[in-house]
Enzyme design. Sequence first.
Site, mmCIF file in Angstrom:
data_model
loop_
_atom_site.group_PDB
_atom_site.id
_atom_site.type_symbol
_atom_site.label_atom_id
_atom_site.label_comp_id
_atom_site.label_asym_id
_atom_site.label_seq_id
_atom_site.Cartn_x
_atom_site.Cartn_y
_atom_site.Cartn_z
ATOM 1 N N PHE A 280 32.838 -1.303 -78.653
ATOM 2 C CA PHE A 280 32.513 -1.760 -79.534
ATOM 3 C C PHE A 280 31.244 -1.480 -79.155
ATOM 4 O O PHE A 280 30.336 -1.273 -79.798
ATOM 5 C CB PHE A 280 32.840 -2.699 -79.240
ATOM 6 C CG PHE A 280 32.414 -4.114 -80.619
ATOM 7 C CD1 PHE A 280 32.753 -3.837 -81.703
ATOM 8 C CD2 PHE A 280 32.357 -5.740 -80.222
ATOM 9 C CE1 PHE A 280 31.771 -4.804 -82.191
ATOM 10 C CE2 PHE A 280 32.310 -6.062 -80.254
ATOM 11 C CZ PHE A 280 31.473 -5.948 -81.748
ATOM 12 N N ASN B 82 34.953 6.392 -69.438
ATOM 13 C CA ASN B 82 36.419 6.509 -69.333
ATOM 14 C C ASN B 82 37.321 5.962 -70.173
ATOM 15 O O ASN B 82 38.597 6.073 -70.255
ATOM 16 C CB ASN B 82 36.531 5.442 -67.408
ATOM 17 C CG ASN B 82 36.547 4.063 -68.160
ATOM 18 O OD1 ASN B 82 36.745 3.580 -68.862
ATOM 19 N ND2 ASN B 82 37.427 3.585 -67.060
ATOM 20 N N ASN C 221 26.396 1.969 -58.586
ATOM 21 C CA ASN C 221 26.009 2.659 -59.478
ATOM 22 C C ASN C 221 24.491 3.204 -60.256
ATOM 23 O O ASN C 221 24.235 3.901 -60.023
ATOM 24 C CB ASN C 221 27.083 3.674 -59.240
ATOM 25 C CG ASN C 221 28.081 3.770 -58.694
ATOM 26 O OD1 ASN C 221 27.737 3.809 -57.636
ATOM 27 N ND2 ASN C 221 29.382 4.479 -58.531
ATOM 28 N N ALA D 243 23.901 -5.525 -69.514
ATOM 29 C CA ALA D 243 25.017 -6.596 -69.771
ATOM 30 C C ALA D 243 25.352 -7.354 -69.571
ATOM 31 O O ALA D 243 27.169 -7.156 -68.895
ATOM 32 C CB ALA D 243 25.668 -5.491 -70.877
ATOM 33 N N TYR E 82 36.188 -11.301 -64.371
ATOM 34 C CA TYR E 82 34.861 -11.118 -64.552
ATOM 35 C C TYR E 82 34.073 -12.052 -64.957
ATOM 36 O O TYR E 82 32.762 -11.476 -64.917
ATOM 37 C CB TYR E 82 35.987 -11.165 -66.402
ATOM 38 C CG TYR E 82 34.794 -10.298 -67.719
ATOM 39 C CD1 TYR E 82 34.388 -9.597 -67.433
ATOM 40 C CD2 TYR E 82 33.955 -12.193 -68.523
ATOM 41 C CE1 TYR E 82 33.591 -9.551 -68.577
ATOM 42 C CE2 TYR E 82 33.631 -11.622 -69.481
ATOM 43 C CZ TYR E 82 32.737 -9.892 -69.911
ATOM 44 O OH TYR E 82 32.221 -10.435 -70.525
ATOM 45 N N THR F 131 30.644 -11.701 -79.501
ATOM 46 C CA THR F 131 29.840 -10.926 -80.556
ATOM 47 C C THR F 131 30.369 -9.757 -81.419
ATOM 48 O O THR F 131 31.664 -9.790 -80.626
ATOM 49 C CB THR F 131 29.010 -10.511 -80.095
ATOM 50 O OG1 THR F 131 27.650 -10.931 -80.097
ATOM 51 C CG2 THR F 131 28.399 -9.204 -81.286
HETATM 52 P P1 NAD Z 1 34.353 -3.097 -74.696
HETATM 53 O O1 NAD Z 1 35.744 -3.136 -74.330
HETATM 54 O O2 NAD Z 1 35.046 -2.221 -76.358
HETATM 55 O O3 NAD Z 1 33.548 -1.917 -73.675
HETATM 56 C C1 NAD Z 1 33.427 -1.310 -72.937
HETATM 57 C C2 NAD Z 1 33.042 -0.093 -72.615
HETATM 58 O O4 NAD Z 1 33.145 0.567 -71.172
HETATM 59 C C3 NAD Z 1 34.503 0.905 -72.865
HETATM 60 O O5 NAD Z 1 34.562 1.741 -73.939
HETATM 61 C C4 NAD Z 1 35.308 0.923 -71.270
HETATM 62 O O6 NAD Z 1 35.545 2.039 -72.132
HETATM 63 C C5 NAD Z 1 34.020 1.329 -70.998
HETATM 64 N N1 NAD Z 1 34.577 0.806 -69.575
HETATM 65 C C6 NAD Z 1 35.008 -0.291 -69.020
HETATM 66 N N2 NAD Z 1 35.118 0.186 -67.239
HETATM 67 C C7 NAD Z 1 34.724 1.883 -67.218
HETATM 68 C C8 NAD Z 1 34.458 2.732 -65.761
HETATM 69 N N3 NAD Z 1 35.321 1.523 -64.446
HETATM 70 N N4 NAD Z 1 33.012 3.603 -66.225
HETATM 71 C C9 NAD Z 1 33.212 4.172 -67.565
HETATM 72 N N5 NAD Z 1 33.103 3.484 -68.945
HETATM 73 C C10 NAD Z 1 34.218 1.982 -69.011
HETATM 74 O O7 NAD Z 1 33.218 -4.075 -74.729
HETATM 75 P P2 NAD Z 1 32.394 -4.452 -75.920
HETATM 76 O O8 NAD Z 1 32.708 -6.005 -76.062
HETATM 77 O O9 NAD Z 1 31.931 -3.148 -76.208
HETATM 78 O O10 NAD Z 1 31.924 -5.111 -74.408
HETATM 79 C C11 NAD Z 1 30.522 -3.828 -74.189
HETATM 80 C C12 NAD Z 1 29.697 -5.519 -72.504
HETATM 81 O O11 NAD Z 1 29.141 -6.233 -73.353
HETATM 82 C C13 NAD Z 1 30.605 -5.246 -71.733
HETATM 83 O O12 NAD Z 1 29.961 -5.114 -69.994
HETATM 84 C C14 NAD Z 1 30.981 -7.238 -71.605
HETATM 85 O O13 NAD Z 1 30.807 -7.564 -70.811
HETATM 86 C C15 NAD Z 1 29.606 -7.288 -72.942
HETATM 87 N N6 NAD Z 1 29.517 -7.858 -73.770
HETATM 88 C C16 NAD Z 1 29.949 -8.471 -74.419
HETATM 89 C C17 NAD Z 1 30.245 -9.181 -75.151
HETATM 90 C C18 NAD Z 1 31.147 -9.617 -76.201
HETATM 91 O O14 NAD Z 1 31.339 -10.718 -77.026
HETATM 92 N N7 NAD Z 1 31.456 -8.429 -77.154
HETATM 93 C C19 NAD Z 1 30.257 -10.817 -74.969
HETATM 94 C C20 NAD Z 1 29.534 -10.754 -73.605
HETATM 95 C C21 NAD Z 1 29.654 -9.965 -72.658
#
Ligand code: NAD
Length: 325
Positions: free
Chosen positions: A11, A32, A99, A114, A145, A175
């Site tokens: 997202f 992934n 990594n 993030a 988490y 978000t």
């Molecule tokens: P999301 O789940 O849409 O995106 C996470 C992405 O990471 C996905 O595309 C997933 O396929 C990829 N991923 C997960 N494990 C992986 C791995 N081992 N190797 C490669 N890719 C991998 O979530 P998001 O809302 O877009 O969140 C993105 C980041 O922002 C995260 O780290 C999350 O903790 C942080 N975050 C988001 C929010 C929010 O409200 N959206 C709030 C706090 C923190």
Amino acid sequence: MHVVVSGGSGFLGSHVCEVLVHRGDMVSCLDNFSSGRPQNTAHLLREPLFRCIPCDITEGVEVSEKVDAVVHLASPASPFDYGRHPLETLTVGSRGTENMLQLAVRHGARFVLASTSEIYGDPLEHPQSEDYWGHVNPIGPRSVYDEAKRFSEALAMAYRRHLGADVGIVRIFNTYGPRMRPHDGRVVSSFIRQALDGEALTVFGDGSQTRSFCYVDDLVRGLVALLDSQHTGPFNLGNPKERTVRELAELVRLVTGSRSELRFLPLPVDDPARRRPVITRAQESLGWHPRVPLEEGLRHTVDWFMSQPHALVRPPERSAVGRTS
Ligand code: NAD
Ligand code: UDP
């Protein structure tokens, strides 16, 4: 710049990739697709500046071209996702983060992590400034988490102190926006999908718990401002306007024109009661503050949900494919 974005097909990641490519950066997206979707970045594949490398970042990361910056977003993010994948969440927060840090150090690249408002846990201080150390249950269901993200922050700071890594940390508060998965279990996507499908909106607890909802464009602008700066932070990025979950439900009903009822379900274990960011640090150091009011952001999000193929919005078991009559 050549920027490597882990989780770039998720997202937030897809919006980050889009902004960077459109301003002329070369972007390598590592994903992934565990919670992200190839279609989030499919439109960018036409751009010569963008490429997607399917991989699991916990298994090692190598990028042959010179890297100028790393944005590390890969991690399950919704309680529903990390609840189903607890071990993967801990691994990507620990080994995956290391990594990505090593990649940055090898290339002398800037590294942006993030992190999350979840590192404050169920906060005893309100609102939350970056100086608050948090109130986290280290063995509860959310700990996979929360503690993974706290470890990621500790690791990033250790790389900075001991290896001179150029590190920046953002703590992202809830978000929302286009490209959220309709079934990711998060409150905004769930309420919108339920309202559009004519289902009851599932309010956990009595709905008096609060969150502060930030529109994705605002968030990404703040993250890119940190990427372009030399600041370490951590920086809270979020919208300081706090809402109860029940208020959100009413607003989603208003914006969608839905007459869905509210269905009250038990509150999940350790669900934080209140959450609101103090954003003074980001305002003063990055010149950042959110601009999009909740109602406007929800309208954009609802428009996007409605533009999606029907099967994407409906639960799989009720999709056209699965229907028997
Ligand atoms: P999301 O789940 O849409 O995106 C996470 C992405 O990471 C996905 O595309 C997933 O396929 C990829 N991923 C997960 N494990 C992986 C791995 N081992 N190797 C490669 N890719 C991998 O979530 P998001 O809302 O877009 O969140 C993105 C980041 O922002 C995260 O780290 C999350 O903790 C942080 N975050 C988001 C929010 C929010 O409200 N959206 C709030 C706090 C923190
Ligand atoms: N929530 C809810 N109904 C849902 C999903 C979530 O009432 O269908 C509540 C949840 O209990 C929490 C808030 O909404 O209090 C935000 O939940 P979300 O999963 O979006 O994010 P987080 O808990 O990580 O802040």
